[in-house]
Design a protein around this motif. Structure first.
Motif, mmCIF file in Angstrom:
data_model
loop_
_atom_site.group_PDB
_atom_site.id
_atom_site.type_symbol
_atom_site.label_atom_id
_atom_site.label_comp_id
_atom_site.label_asym_id
_atom_site.label_seq_id
_atom_site.Cartn_x
_atom_site.Cartn_y
_atom_site.Cartn_z
ATOM 1 N N GLY A 491 0.290 2.087 -11.783
ATOM 2 C CA GLY A 491 1.459 2.727 -12.361
ATOM 3 C C GLY A 491 1.084 3.681 -13.479
ATOM 4 O O GLY A 491 -0.055 4.128 -13.598
ATOM 5 N N MET A 492 2.075 3.988 -14.324
ATOM 6 C CA MET A 492 1.916 4.939 -15.415
ATOM 7 C C MET A 492 2.098 4.235 -16.754
ATOM 8 O O MET A 492 2.969 3.377 -16.905
ATOM 9 N N LEU A 493 1.284 4.623 -17.718
ATOM 10 C CA LEU A 493 1.439 4.210 -19.109
ATOM 11 C C LEU A 493 1.820 5.461 -19.885
ATOM 12 O O LEU A 493 0.966 6.300 -20.186
ATOM 13 N N GLY A 494 3.100 5.613 -20.177
ATOM 14 C CA GLY A 494 3.574 6.864 -20.760
ATOM 15 C C GLY A 494 3.687 7.927 -19.684
ATOM 16 O O GLY A 494 3.902 7.637 -18.511
ATOM 17 N N GLU A 495 3.495 9.177 -20.088
ATOM 18 C CA GLU A 495 3.684 10.283 -19.161
ATOM 19 C C GLU A 495 2.385 10.851 -18.625
ATOM 20 O O GLU A 495 2.389 11.573 -17.627
ATOM 21 N N ARG A 496 1.252 10.527 -19.249
ATOM 22 C CA ARG A 496 0.013 11.193 -18.871
ATOM 23 C C ARG A 496 -1.124 10.239 -18.492
ATOM 24 O O ARG A 496 -2.187 10.707 -18.088
ATOM 25 N N VAL A 497 -0.928 8.959 -18.605
ATOM 26 C CA VAL A 497 -1.991 8.001 -18.309
ATOM 27 C C VAL A 497 -1.570 7.136 -17.124
ATOM 28 O O VAL A 497 -0.495 6.541 -17.128
ATOM 29 N N ASN A 498 -2.413 7.098 -16.092
ATOM 30 C CA ASN A 498 -2.172 6.237 -14.945
ATOM 31 C C ASN A 498 -3.257 5.173 -14.879
ATOM 32 O O ASN A 498 -4.366 5.356 -15.400
ATOM 33 N N TYR A 499 -2.948 4.067 -14.234
ATOM 34 C CA TYR A 499 -3.902 2.962 -14.156
ATOM 35 C C TYR A 499 -3.796 2.281 -12.796
ATOM 36 O O TYR A 499 -2.790 2.401 -12.082
ATOM 37 N N SER A 500 -4.834 1.548 -12.448
ATOM 38 C CA SER A 500 -4.844 0.735 -11.239
ATOM 39 C C SER A 500 -5.840 -0.396 -11.445
ATOM 40 O O SER A 500 -7.000 -0.153 -11.805
ATOM 41 N N VAL A 501 -5.390 -1.628 -11.273
ATOM 42 C CA VAL A 501 -6.271 -2.792 -11.370
ATOM 43 C C VAL A 501 -6.017 -3.670 -10.156
ATOM 44 O O VAL A 501 -4.878 -3.833 -9.710
ATOM 45 N N GLY A 502 -7.094 -4.220 -9.605
ATOM 46 C CA GLY A 502 -6.930 -5.055 -8.426
ATOM 47 C C GLY A 502 -8.046 -6.080 -8.315
ATOM 48 O O GLY A 502 -9.139 -5.911 -8.859
ATOM 49 N N THR A 503 -7.760 -7.156 -7.603
ATOM 50 C CA THR A 503 -8.754 -8.181 -7.349
ATOM 51 C C THR A 503 -8.471 -8.803 -5.995
ATOM 52 O O THR A 503 -7.338 -8.772 -5.496
ATOM 53 N N GLY A 504 -9.504 -9.338 -5.394
ATOM 54 C CA GLY A 504 -9.353 -9.961 -4.089
ATOM 55 C C GLY A 504 -10.421 -11.019 -3.873
ATOM 56 O O GLY A 504 -11.434 -11.078 -4.584
ATOM 57 N N MET A 505 -10.204 -11.874 -2.872
ATOM 58 C CA MET A 505 -11.153 -12.924 -2.538
ATOM 59 C C MET A 505 -11.414 -12.867 -1.031
ATOM 60 O O MET A 505 -10.481 -12.772 -0.226
ATOM 61 N N LYS A 506 -12.696 -12.916 -0.679
ATOM 62 C CA LYS A 506 -13.096 -12.799 0.710
ATOM 63 C C LYS A 506 -13.837 -14.059 1.134
ATOM 64 O O LYS A 506 -14.805 -14.472 0.481
ATOM 65 N N ALA A 507 -13.394 -14.671 2.236
ATOM 66 C CA ALA A 507 -14.058 -15.834 2.818
ATOM 67 C C ALA A 507 -14.615 -15.423 4.178
ATOM 68 O O ALA A 507 -13.892 -14.888 5.019
ATOM 69 N N PHE A 508 -15.902 -15.691 4.405
ATOM 70 C CA PHE A 508 -16.599 -15.226 5.594
ATOM 71 C C PHE A 508 -17.337 -16.407 6.206
ATOM 72 O O PHE A 508 -18.118 -17.092 5.532
ATOM 73 N N TYR A 509 -17.092 -16.657 7.488
ATOM 74 C CA TYR A 509 -17.735 -17.770 8.180
ATOM 75 C C TYR A 509 -18.326 -17.244 9.481
ATOM 76 O O TYR A 509 -17.654 -16.531 10.239
ATOM 77 N N VAL A 510 -19.606 -17.562 9.734
ATOM 78 C CA VAL A 510 -20.261 -17.094 10.946
ATOM 79 C C VAL A 510 -20.971 -18.271 11.609
ATOM 80 O O VAL A 510 -21.533 -19.143 10.947
ATOM 81 N N LYS A 511 -20.933 -18.269 12.945
ATOM 82 C CA LYS A 511 -21.560 -19.338 13.716
ATOM 83 C C LYS A 511 -22.307 -18.729 14.888
ATOM 84 O O LYS A 511 -21.760 -17.902 15.620
ATOM 85 N N GLU A 512 -23.579 -19.101 15.063
ATOM 86 C CA GLU A 512 -24.356 -18.698 16.231
ATOM 87 C C GLU A 512 -24.814 -19.957 16.947
ATOM 88 O O GLU A 512 -25.587 -20.742 16.393
ATOM 89 N N ASN A 513 -24.298 -20.147 18.157
ATOM 90 C CA ASN A 513 -24.547 -21.360 18.925
ATOM 91 C C ASN A 513 -24.194 -22.572 18.067
ATOM 92 O O ASN A 513 -23.032 -22.751 17.727
ATOM 93 N N ASP A 514 -25.147 -23.376 17.624
ATOM 94 C CA ASP A 514 -24.814 -24.573 16.842
ATOM 95 C C ASP A 514 -25.022 -24.391 15.342
ATOM 96 O O ASP A 514 -24.703 -25.294 14.562
ATOM 97 N N ALA A 515 -25.571 -23.253 14.915
ATOM 98 C CA ALA A 515 -25.823 -23.015 13.486
ATOM 99 C C ALA A 515 -24.655 -22.246 12.884
ATOM 100 O O ALA A 515 -24.048 -21.396 13.535
#
Length: 797
Positions: A491-515
């Protein structure tokens, strides 16, 4: 698989039906458009520009953009009584030859051109558009670029639109900060990486994005900040082309180009038709290459205890391929708030190469020589079904749902044959068949709070792949589960300053045959922009991003290349993480001069690199991905030039100084270099000409490898005649070698130097023709911003 897919589709359809039912009562509302306060004004004997300014003063949360300065000549005489902003603007426009486009925070007003029919059309000044901040009622004047700090909004000059046959040519004329466009090769990069390409907010393929009729483009929204949502995929920016709004009808478009002296051809064709609430669209594109002049030279060594092998290889490669893609799309626009899109597409790729090489080998002082025939054939067929639903609700709320299913049937057949002087030979075949499927889903919810917007989302992908390595008689079955949740506030802070903040979480699971293996990682980013005045903007940002291994990086399959080398994945590979910081200063003079300055640093922890180690158990030198200690890159860059000098000429120079450092087990390398490019374009009526030259090359350090990037070299010209456009391009001018590629490896186990060039591209001239035709009235869809998918084959290469 069928049951899972059926359940996902049924859940998706149920959600879409419920949303459609809840909005059936509000079909005629325009939820996304600015309607804050009721306005009452007497605008008798005022001009349109002044009338719009007064309307804007009654709504402090929007801006008005005037495209062309003749709006002050349009008379208004009307009484506005208790109307919303949108109603008030439509009321004062009346029957004037004016087009208006609404967003929640902006209104773009543009007079329509009717040549020879009005004094207004005769007075058109194509070079000027005005942006008025209605809170201060100030004119930023004589700039086609509205710098919001967080992004740029660009309304292209009509002069540029008239001269360009396709959108990629138009983009090349704009010289946006950090944007590098090569219309000769159809390449678009932002800050050296790949941007997200959108049309009306909907992600599209590069081929379709590059070939839009410029006359249909209303404006272009550009940012080199992908945000937390796209940061996960490694995107470096966003380019969103907003098309003009119209009504029923259809369009047909075609483009083709071919070279004189070599097998080189590109073609693209499409058609769309809109009736009532529905639109149908079909697209087809094809690329064909048939090259016979690709000389290469490879000098390498393989060093282990008690063993030293040097190998020098020279020769030529014959290569041909055909890449085809076809897609069909149906859009149902229930009302301004609700939309459903179903699309189906597939790629068909067929690639052959045959290398005739001579190899000299010295093993512990003993020389041998043999012919080396390297034949490769790859085929790919990957269809995809994409279902999308979007619903805009009250109070600035929006919901998007997306489900994508992809299938794969690919094959790789390669054989390297060593032919000895006595007539005997030894073959080293590689044969892999790949089948699999992937299902992806995403849900994104956003809500506006005055000048602020919150966006939250969740993504999930399941990928199953089966690879049959027929020579080794090995079957690798791999599953991947990838979940990502994120939130972003901007969004905007006043008329001339814009901002953006974000965060996320990633879960990754991989399987090859039995491992199996799993990871959990965080993504975070922050950005702030300060619009100091109409000339200067300062932007700072920082991001922390994990980079997860691909299936092919993790597979344990061992695959021989020849009698010395083999390749294999690494099941113990850890994800890498990068911490990036950037500072940007943008300057736009009141005239033609502009400049952009960049300062950046990226530090990658546990950077993944390709490394060769000698395996005593097999007797092979095996290349596999490994984690290094770190990679650090620092750069300073300056872009400066003049735009539309004397209304026709644009010249820009881009110079970057880079410092790169890579450290891992047994090595520590540092490299510094300067990259520089020059670009120029000339526009006159329906004619445009341009050129792009990489003066000093761009190198990149990756672990122990140092690569030279492909160098930009082209001169082009084109001329438009009504619905037709004709162009000619000179690729690699004054250069018989064509595109050159160089790389070095400083490994203590496998040092090498490699050079090759595609001589077919040297001094290559191509001719192209484009045809765009509209019948009835065109149609503008609502924005689709979700695009999922990404099948991972997991083949070790």
């Amino acid at each position: 698989m069928g049951k899972k897919l059926l359940m996902c589709v049924m859940m998706f359809a149920g959600a879409a039906t419920m949303m459609a039912q809840t909005t059936a009562q509000t079909e005629t509302q325009t939820v996304a458009q600015p309607q804050v306060e009721k306005i009452s004004l007497d605008l008798t004997n005022t001009n349109l520009a002044e009338a719009l300014t007064q309307i804007g003063n009654a709504n402090k949360d929007i801006k008005i953009q005037f495209v062309y300065d003749e709006l002050k000549n349009m008379p208004v005489s009307t009484q506005i009584d208790n109307l919303t902003t949108e109603q008030a603007i439509n009321n004062v426009i009346g029957e004037l030859p004016v087009y208006v486009f609404f967003t929640p925070t902006e209104v773009i007003v543009e007079s329509q051109e009717h040549e020879g029919e009005s004094q207004i059309a005769n007075k058109m000044n194509d070079d000027i558009w005005r942006t008025e901040n209605l809170q201060e009622v100030t004119v930023t004047s004589k700039s086609r670029f509205n710098d919001h700090g967080s992004h740029l909004t660009v309304v292209p000059r009509q002069q540029d639109v008239k001269a360009s046959d396709r959108s990629i040519v138009l983009l090349s004329l704009l010289r946006l900060p950090g944007l590098r466009v090569d219309p000769a090769l159809g390449k678009i990069q932002v800050d050296g990486g790949s941007p997200v390409l959108l049309i009306n907010g909907k992600e599209q393929s590069g081929v379709r994005f590059n070939n839009i009729d410029p006359a249909k483009i209303l404006r272009i929204e550009y940012s080199n900040n992908p945000g937390i949502r796209y940061l996960d995929r490694g995107a470096t920016g966003i380019i969103n082309i907003i098309l003009r709004e119209a009504e029923d009808g259809g369009a047909v478009w075609m483009h083709g180009e071919s070279a004189f002296t070599t097998g080189f051809a590109n073609a693209y064709a499409g058609a769309s038709y809109h009736k009532g609430r529905s639109e149908f669209m079909i697209n087809y594109n094809m690329s064909y290459r048939d090259y016979n002049d690709d000389p290469m030279e490879l000098n390498e060594q393989f060093i282990a205890e008690g063993k030293k092998i040097s190998r020098d290889t020279k020769g030529n490669t014959l290569m041909d391929y055909v890449q085809q893609n076809i897609s069909a799309e149906y859009t149902y626009q229930h009302n301004d708030s609700t939309m459903f899109v179903a699309s189906f597409g597939s790629g068909f790729n067929n690639h052959h190469s045959n290398s005739a090489l001579e190899t000299l080998v010295n093993t512990n002082g003993v020389e041998s020589r043999y012919g080396n025939n390297n034949r490769r054939h790859m085929k790919m067929f990957q269809p995809k079904l994409d279902l999308y639903f979007k619903h805009k609700m009250k109070h600035g709320q929006e919901l998007e749902l997306n489900v994508v299913n992809e299938w794969a049937n690919n094959s790789q057949d390669a054989t390297q044959t060593h032919i000895f002087a006595d007539g005997t030979s030894t073959a080293y075949p590689v044969m892999v068949k790949n089948t699999g499927w992937a299902i992806s889903s995403e849900a994104v919810y956003s809500k506006e709070f005055g000048k602020h917007k919150l966006r939250t989302g969740a993504q999930y992908q399941f990928n199953h792949t089966r690879n049959d390595y027929e020579v080794q008689d090995i079957v690798s079955r791999m599953d991947k589960n990838n979940a990502y949740v994120f939130a972003e506030l901007q969004g905007m802070l006043g008329e001339r300053v814009n901002y953006s903040v974000g965060t996320g979480m990633k879960a990754f699971y991989v399987k090859e045959n039995d491992a199996n293996k799993s990871y959990l990682r965080n993504l975070s980013m922050a950005r702030m922009g300060w619009r100091i005045n109409e000339h200067w903007t300062i932007i700072g940002d920082a991001s922390f991003v994990p980079h997860l291994p691909s299936l092919s990086d993790l597979t344990t399959v061992f695959q021989r290349n020849d009698d010395i080398e083999a390749v294999q994945g690494n099941a113990n590979l850890k994800p890498s993480s990068s911490l990036g910081t950037h500072l940007t200063a943008r300057y736009q003079s009141g005239g033609a001069f502009y400049a952009n300055l960049y300062f950046g640093n990226e530090h990658v922890f546990d950077a993944v690199l390709s490394s060769t180690r000698y395996d005593e158990a097999t007797g092979y030198f095996v290349m596999r991905p490994e984690n290094s200690t770190y990679f650090n890159g620092m750069w300073q860059q300056a872009e400066f030039g003049v735009k539309n000098l004397w209304d026709h000429l644009t010249i820009s120079l881009d110079v970057a100084w880079k410092h790169q450092e890579s450290k891992g087990e047994g090595f520590h390398y540092t490299r510094r270099f300067v990259r520089s490019d020059i670009n120029a374009s000339y526009v006159y009526k329906n004619f445009v000409a341009g050129c792009g030259f990489n003066i000093t090359p761009d190198w990149n350090l990756a672990g122990e490898y140092y690569h030279m990037a492909e160098r930009q070299q082209y001169i082009y010209a084109q001329y438009k005649l009504k619905n037709w456009s004709f162009d000619i391009t000179w690729h690699c001018p004054f250069n018989s070698k064509g595109y050159e590629y160089k790389s070095e490896c400083w490994s203590k186990v496998h040092p090498l130097t490699h050079r090759n060039n595609i001589g077919n591209n040297g001094n290559m001239i191509t001719l192209g023709v484009t045809w765009n035709a509209n019948f009835g009235k065109s149609f503008k869809k609502s924005e689709k911003t979700l695009q999922n998918g990404g099948y991972d084959s997991g083949i070790v290469r």
